[in-house]
Design an enzyme around this catalytic site. Structure first.
Site, short mmCIF file in Angstrom:
data_model
loop_
_atom_site.label_atom_id
_atom_site.label_comp_id
_atom_site.label_asym_id
_atom_site.label_seq_id
_atom_site.Cartn_x
_atom_site.Cartn_y
_atom_site.Cartn_z
N SER A 124 39.85 66.61 33.25
CA SER A 124 39.71 68.05 32.55
C SER A 124 38.65 67.86 31.68
O SER A 124 37.45 67.34 31.78
CB SER A 124 40.86 68.45 32.34
OG SER A 124 40.92 69.86 32.31
N HIS A 237 44.29 71.33 40.14
CA HIS A 237 44.19 70.64 38.97
C HIS A 237 45.03 69.35 38.93
O HIS A 237 44.50 68.18 38.67
CB HIS A 237 44.33 71.39 37.78
CG HIS A 237 43.52 70.86 36.55
ND1 HIS A 237 42.17 70.57 36.55
CD2 HIS A 237 43.99 70.48 35.39
CE1 HIS A 237 41.74 70.32 35.64
NE2 HIS A 237 42.96 70.30 34.57
#
Length: 264
Positions: A124, A237
Site C-alpha cells: 500500500s 487490497h
C-alpha cells in the site's frame, strides 16, 4: 556491531524465529520497528517490510512477518517515526522515508544479516517507502510493491476519505501543493532505480486502485528498467488466503532470482 541500534526480545512470537523490538536513529529521531531472525547460524538474507497506512492504521502485521520469516529470511519492519514510542511525526514518504533508509547501516552491520542480500517489500503506501529506499541505495537486490501507491495525487483523487489527512500532512491539495505530492510519487523518479521491481496488484482493489500499478509499470518501461507486473483478477487490497499464499511463494521465488542482478 559498530552501528548503534538496541534490540529488545519480544517473547512467544514464533517457534522457529526470534522477534526483537529495535530502537535506532533516523535523522536524529528515535524510531522503532521489529526485527525477526530465523533460528540457525545465519547470516540470513533480509526482507525489509514497509507497512501501509499511517499511525495506527495499517500497522505492521505480525502474521505477514511470520509468513515472510518462514521463507528463510530475516525480516525488518519499521513502525515509522512517531509510532509506538518513536519520536517525530509521519509525513507520508517525505522525511519519514529516512526511517527505512537510515536503518540500512545497522542492518548491514548485523552479524546475522547478509548485507548483500537485502530486498524491499512495500504494501500500500509502504510501496513509496520501499521504492525511495531502493533509489537511495544501489546495493538493494530487489523491490516488491503490493497494492502499492505510485502517484499520491491519484490517491487524493480516488480516496475521498483520505483527503483531509493528505491536506493536513502535505499542506494542501495537489493543485495548491503540487510539488509536495510529486516528491512523494516515485513514478517521477524511477530512473534512479538500479534493481528489478515486482509489481503485484488485485483488479478489485478499492483502497489503492490498480491504475497505480499500471502507471508505475509504464514509468519503468519508459526508463528501460527491469520489472515484472503481476495482476491478480478478482482480488482486492488483501488477497483471498489461497491466492495470497501462492502469491507469496511466487514472490520469494522471483526475489531469489534477482540476487546479484542490477539494472541501471
Amino acid at each position: 556491531m559498530t552501528v548503534q541500534a538496541k534490540f529488545k526480545r519480544v517473547p512467544d512470537f514464533h517457534i522457529r524465529a526470534t522477534l526483537f523490538e529495535v530502537t535506532y536513529e533516523a535523522q536524529g529521531l528515535i524510531v522503532k520497528g521489529y526485527l525477526c531472525i530465523p533460528q540457525g547460524t545465519g547470516p540470513f538474507p533480509v526482507l525489509i517490510y514497509c507497512r501501509g497506512g499511517i499511525k495506527s492504521v495499517g500497522m505492521t502485521r505480525l502474521a505477514w512477518v511470520s509468513k515472510f520469516v518462514d521463507q528463510g529470511c530475516a525480516v525488518f519492519a519499521p513502525f515509522y517515526r512517531g509510532n509506538r514510542g518513536g519520536q517525530g511525526r509521519e509525513d507520508f514518504a517525505g522525511e519519514d522515508r529516512f526511517d527505512v533508509i537510515d536503518a540500512l547501516p545497522w542492518i548491514k552491520d548485523h552479524p546475522l544479516l547478509e548485507a548483500d542480500r537485502i530486498h524491499l517489500f512495500g504494501f500500500s503506501r509502504g510501496s513509496l517507502m520501499a521504492l525511495f529506499t531502493a533509489m537511495a541505495d544501489p546495493t538493494i537486490c530487489s523491490v516488491v510493491v503490493w497494492g502499492g501507491v505510485s502517484d499520491l495525487a491519484l490517491t487524493y483523487e480516488e480516496r475521498v476519505d483520505l483527503r483531509r489527512m493528505l491536506k493536513r500532512v502535505l499542506g494542501g491539495t495537489p493543485l495548491r501543493k503540487p510539488e509536495e505530492y510529486r516528491i512523494r510519487s516515485p513514478i517521477y523518479d524511477v530512473q534512479r532505480l538500479k534493481c528489478p521491481v515486482l509489481i503485484i496488484h488485485g483488479t478489485e482493489d478499492i483502497q489503492v486502485g490498480v491504475e497505480h500499478s499500471y502507471i508505475l509499470a509504464e514509468a519503468l518501461r519508459e526508463t528501460n528498467k527491469c520489472y515484472t507486473l503481476r495482476i491478480y483478477e478478482n482480488q482486492g487490497h488483501f488477497f483471498q488466503p489461497d491466492v495470497y499464499k501462492k502469491a507469496i511463494d511466487d514472490m520469494f521465488t522471483w526475489m531469489q532470482k534477482q540476487e546479484g542482478r542490477k539494472h541501471g
